[in-house]
Design a protein around this motif. Structure first.
Motif, PDB file in Angstrom:
ATOM      1  N   LEU A  62       0.790  -1.323   0.143  1.00  0.00           N
ATOM      2  CA  LEU A  62      -0.020  -0.010   0.047  1.00  0.00           C
ATOM      3  C   LEU A  62       0.894   1.326   0.199  1.00  0.00           C
ATOM      4  CD1 LEU A  62      -2.788  -0.892   2.498  1.00  0.00           C
ATOM      5  CD2 LEU A  62      -2.942  -0.574  -0.181  1.00  0.00           C
ATOM      6  N   GLY A  63       0.476   2.308  -0.640  1.00  0.00           N
ATOM      7  CA  GLY A  63       1.136   3.651  -0.515  1.00  0.00           C
ATOM      8  C   GLY A  63       1.771   3.679  -1.778  1.00  0.00           C
ATOM      9  N   LYS A  64       2.001   2.652  -2.626  1.00  0.00           N
ATOM     10  CA  LYS A  64       2.800   2.916  -4.059  1.00  0.00           C
ATOM     11  C   LYS A  64       1.834   2.211  -5.092  1.00  0.00           C
ATOM     12  CE  LYS A  64       5.916  -0.780  -2.898  1.00  0.00           C
ATOM     13  NZ  LYS A  64       7.171  -1.086  -2.314  1.00  0.00           N
ATOM     14  N   VAL A  65       2.095   2.982  -6.236  1.00  0.00           N
ATOM     15  CA  VAL A  65       1.582   2.238  -7.079  1.00  0.00           C
ATOM     16  C   VAL A  65       2.403   1.239  -7.671  1.00  0.00           C
ATOM     17  CG1 VAL A  65       0.933   2.723  -9.748  1.00  0.00           C
ATOM     18  CG2 VAL A  65       0.705   4.733  -8.167  1.00  0.00           C
ATOM     19  N   TRP A  66       1.752   0.042  -8.137  1.00  0.00           N
ATOM     20  CA  TRP A  66       2.626  -1.202  -8.547  1.00  0.00           C
ATOM     21  C   TRP A  66       2.063  -1.950  -9.631  1.00  0.00           C
ATOM     22  CZ3 TRP A  66       1.254  -6.154  -6.468  1.00  0.00           C
ATOM     23  CH2 TRP A  66       0.244  -6.253  -5.558  1.00  0.00           C
ATOM     24  N   VAL A  67       2.896  -2.803 -10.428  1.00  0.00           N
ATOM     25  CA  VAL A  67       2.292  -3.537 -11.068  1.00  0.00           C
ATOM     26  C   VAL A  67       2.245  -4.940 -10.825  1.00  0.00           C
ATOM     27  CG1 VAL A  67       2.612  -4.337 -13.816  1.00  0.00           C
ATOM     28  CG2 VAL A  67       2.482  -1.838 -13.085  1.00  0.00           C
ATOM     29  N   THR A 142      -1.654  -8.959 -16.387  1.00  0.00           N
ATOM     30  CA  THR A 142      -1.166  -7.849 -15.779  1.00  0.00           C
ATOM     31  C   THR A 142      -1.931  -7.017 -15.171  1.00  0.00           C
ATOM     32  OG1 THR A 142       0.668  -8.125 -17.475  1.00  0.00           O
ATOM     33  CG2 THR A 142       0.597  -5.953 -16.196  1.00  0.00           C
ATOM     34  N   PHE A 143      -2.070  -6.575 -13.942  1.00  0.00           N
ATOM     35  CA  PHE A 143      -2.747  -5.626 -13.010  1.00  0.00           C
ATOM     36  C   PHE A 143      -1.920  -4.233 -12.752  1.00  0.00           C
ATOM     37  CE2 PHE A 143      -4.208  -9.940 -12.525  1.00  0.00           C
ATOM     38  CZ  PHE A 143      -5.697  -9.639 -12.449  1.00  0.00           C
ATOM     39  N   VAL A 144      -2.565  -3.229 -12.864  1.00  0.00           N
ATOM     40  CA  VAL A 144      -2.068  -2.147 -12.178  1.00  0.00           C
ATOM     41  C   VAL A 144      -2.741  -1.784 -10.997  1.00  0.00           C
ATOM     42  CG1 VAL A 144      -1.581   0.392 -12.472  1.00  0.00           C
ATOM     43  CG2 VAL A 144      -1.286  -1.173 -14.334  1.00  0.00           C
ATOM     44  N   ILE A 145      -2.062  -1.760  -9.863  1.00  0.00           N
ATOM     45  CA  ILE A 145      -2.983  -1.282  -8.541  1.00  0.00           C
ATOM     46  C   ILE A 145      -2.337   0.139  -7.984  1.00  0.00           C
ATOM     47  CG2 ILE A 145      -3.057  -2.190  -6.396  1.00  0.00           C
ATOM     48  CD1 ILE A 145      -2.552  -4.957  -7.829  1.00  0.00           C
ATOM     49  N   ASP A 146      -3.378   0.660  -7.652  1.00  0.00           N
ATOM     50  CA  ASP A 146      -2.861   2.223  -7.062  1.00  0.00           C
ATOM     51  C   ASP A 146      -2.394   2.224  -5.550  1.00  0.00           C
ATOM     52  OD1 ASP A 146      -5.086   2.282  -5.598  1.00  0.00           O
ATOM     53  OD2 ASP A 146      -6.360   3.451  -6.847  1.00  0.00           O
ATOM     54  N   LYS A 147      -2.326   3.448  -5.256  1.00  0.00           N
ATOM     55  CA  LYS A 147      -1.657   3.540  -3.978  1.00  0.00           C
ATOM     56  C   LYS A 147      -2.526   3.137  -2.744  1.00  0.00           C
ATOM     57  CE  LYS A 147       1.161   7.467  -5.326  1.00  0.00           C
ATOM     58  NZ  LYS A 147       1.181   8.928  -5.611  1.00  0.00           N
ATOM     59  N   GLN A 148      -3.895   3.094  -3.036  1.00  0.00           N
ATOM     60  CA  GLN A 148      -4.870   2.798  -2.174  1.00  0.00           C
ATOM     61  C   GLN A 148      -5.064   1.283  -1.975  1.00  0.00           C
ATOM     62  OE1 GLN A 148      -5.659   5.777  -3.789  1.00  0.00           O
ATOM     63  NE2 GLN A 148      -4.697   6.852  -2.235  1.00  0.00           N
ATOM     64  N   GLY A 149      -4.480   0.630  -3.070  1.00  0.00           N
ATOM     65  CA  GLY A 149      -4.690  -0.724  -3.270  1.00  0.00           C
ATOM     66  C   GLY A 149      -5.897  -1.199  -4.170  1.00  0.00           C
ATOM     67  N   VAL A 150      -6.039  -0.318  -4.913  1.00  0.00           N
ATOM     68  CA  VAL A 150      -7.337  -0.422  -5.903  1.00  0.00           C
ATOM     69  C   VAL A 150      -6.902  -1.046  -7.123  1.00  0.00           C
ATOM     70  CG1 VAL A 150      -9.296   0.428  -6.827  1.00  0.00           C
ATOM     71  CG2 VAL A 150      -8.761   0.988  -4.485  1.00  0.00           C
ATOM     72  N   ILE A 151      -7.448  -1.852  -7.811  1.00  0.00           N
ATOM     73  CA  ILE A 151      -7.047  -2.386  -9.239  1.00  0.00           C
ATOM     74  C   ILE A 151      -7.561  -1.378 -10.210  1.00  0.00           C
ATOM     75  CG2 ILE A 151      -7.389  -4.077 -11.068  1.00  0.00           C
ATOM     76  CD1 ILE A 151      -7.646  -6.107  -8.430  1.00  0.00           C
ATOM     77  N   ILE A 171      -1.694   5.319 -17.519  1.00  0.00           N
ATOM     78  CA  ILE A 171      -2.501   5.065 -16.350  1.00  0.00           C
ATOM     79  C   ILE A 171      -1.399   5.368 -15.214  1.00  0.00           C
ATOM     80  CG2 ILE A 171      -2.257   2.622 -15.757  1.00  0.00           C
ATOM     81  CD1 ILE A 171      -5.182   3.046 -15.337  1.00  0.00           C
ATOM     82  N   LEU A 172      -0.059   4.836 -15.390  1.00  0.00           N
ATOM     83  CA  LEU A 172       1.039   4.976 -14.193  1.00  0.00           C
ATOM     84  C   LEU A 172       1.095   6.756 -14.134  1.00  0.00           C
ATOM     85  CD1 LEU A 172       3.662   2.357 -15.303  1.00  0.00           C
ATOM     86  CD2 LEU A 172       1.862   2.209 -13.333  1.00  0.00           C
ATOM     87  N   LYS A 173       1.183   7.219 -15.338  1.00  0.00           N
ATOM     88  CA  LYS A 173       1.434   8.649 -15.407  1.00  0.00           C
ATOM     89  C   LYS A 173       0.389   9.418 -14.329  1.00  0.00           C
ATOM     90  CE  LYS A 173       3.858   9.650 -19.024  1.00  0.00           C
ATOM     91  NZ  LYS A 173       3.972  10.110 -20.665  1.00  0.00           N
ATOM     92  N   GLN A 174      -0.930   8.735 -14.840  1.00  0.00           N
ATOM     93  CA  GLN A 174      -2.064   9.573 -14.234  1.00  0.00           C
ATOM     94  C   GLN A 174      -2.271   9.164 -12.343  1.00  0.00           C
ATOM     95  OE1 GLN A 174      -5.746   7.815 -15.713  1.00  0.00           O
ATOM     96  NE2 GLN A 174      -6.667   8.392 -13.845  1.00  0.00           N
TER      97      GLN A 174
END
Lengths: 177, 150
Positions: A62-67, A142-151, A171-174
């Protein structure tokens, strides 16, 4: 009904039909929309592929954007995708985690040794249960997951340069903005 | 009397003990297995999309059957299991899609087509019934000459 309409109408009907059929040809029935987009990523606690003593949990990320990239040594399409991932990881845009899906530890590790390891870490999902929670049905995914842990994004099938450029990067940029 | 009571208790205990042994592998329970098959026969396998999860031998289908077995053994009802599947794979897994705004066309599209077809047919037939004889091509007299005389 005027005479010209009588000739134009079948032509219009044909064009509409052709339009639908052309659209149908370009749809991929394997690409099932995931209900998980916009929802919190499922919880997990898995050991690292390279270290059975270390566990990685959903909360740790949590707290970071990750793939998250789902892969397996038995998966042929993953091999096709792999060089792209190695390239992608080199650019260090985002932490990249692997989900080693229904694999065996030595085989997974051997695969990474042979083809290179683009992942910050791979989570070892031996019985595929975390895969099921992520709605995985065709490796690679492949999933992109945001800082709040949302897919935020799911891509089914091997990544291509186009997919990375047109779907992943924006989407990463955003999300990192 | 006393010894028969002990025998009864002993046999009861044995019955329970052996029952506990049998229950361990869920697949060995035919009732549960039948329920599992009934539920998974309603679910589409995502790997081979024209098969049900009950029929498919794909790895994922086997895993999902195991999952359903475990959920049933835990006492979950059918609705909860269906919810579990749609949470992960969407309505796509259901062979009977639910009725909602996005599936209205799917449910009522065929009936709509029939209604449209019938309406078009009715319009054409009424127009023809009302049209005067002059609207039709004149009958070819040659077709009506007495052929049985020649």
């Amino acid at each position: 009904m005027s005479k010209s309409l009588r000739y134009i109408l079948p032509l219009l009907a044909f064009l509409v039909l052709a339009g639908f059929l052309a659209r149908g040809l370009n749809l991929d029935p394997r690409e099932v929309p995931s209900p998980l987009i916009g929802k919190p990523a499922p919880g997990f606690a898995l050991t690292r592929l390279d270290d059975a003593a270390q566990t990685i949990k959903r909360e740790d990320l949590l707290g970071k954007v990750w793939v998250l990239n789902v892969w397996a040594s038995w998966c042929v399409a993953c091999r096709e995708e792999h060089p792209m991932l190695v390239e992608f990881a080199k650019r260090k845009l985002v932490p990249l985690y692997g989900l080693n899906y229904k694999d065996k530890r030595p085989e997974g590790l051997g695969w990474l040794q042979q083809f290179g390891n683009p992942y910050n870490a791979s989570l070892f999902d031996e019985d595929g249960r975390v895969g099921i929670d992520f709605g995985v049905y065709g490796v690679p995914e492949t999933f992109v997951i945001d800082k709040q842990g949302v897919i935020r994004l799911k891509h089914i099938g091997p990544l291509t340069p186009d997919v990375i450029r047109e779907r992943i990067e924006p989407i990463l940029k955003q999300l990192n903005a | 009397m006393r010894s028969s009571l002990i025998a009864l208790l002993a046999s009861l205990w044995l019955a329970f003990a052996s029952h506990a042994n049998e229950a361990a592998p869920a697949a060995a329970d035919p009732v549960l297995e039948a329920r599992m098959t009934r539920i998974t026969a309603e679910l589409r396998c995502l790997v081979c999309q024209n098969q049900t999860i009950a029929d498919s031998n794909a790895d994922l289908a086997q895993d999902l059957r195991r999952q359903v077995r475990e959920m049933l053994a835990r006492g979950d009802d059918d609705a909860k299991i269906i919810q579990y599947m749609t949470d992960r794979y969407g309505d796509f897994v259901l062979y009977r899609p639910p009725m909602k705004a996005t599936t209205m066309l799917l449910w009522f599209g065929p009936a709509l087509m029939v209604v449209l077809g019938l309406a078009a047919l009715a319009v054409v037939m009424r127009r023809r019934a009302r049209a005067g004889a002059a609207q039709f091509e004149p009958d070819d007299p040659a077709l009506f000459t007495d052929t049985h005389q020649s």
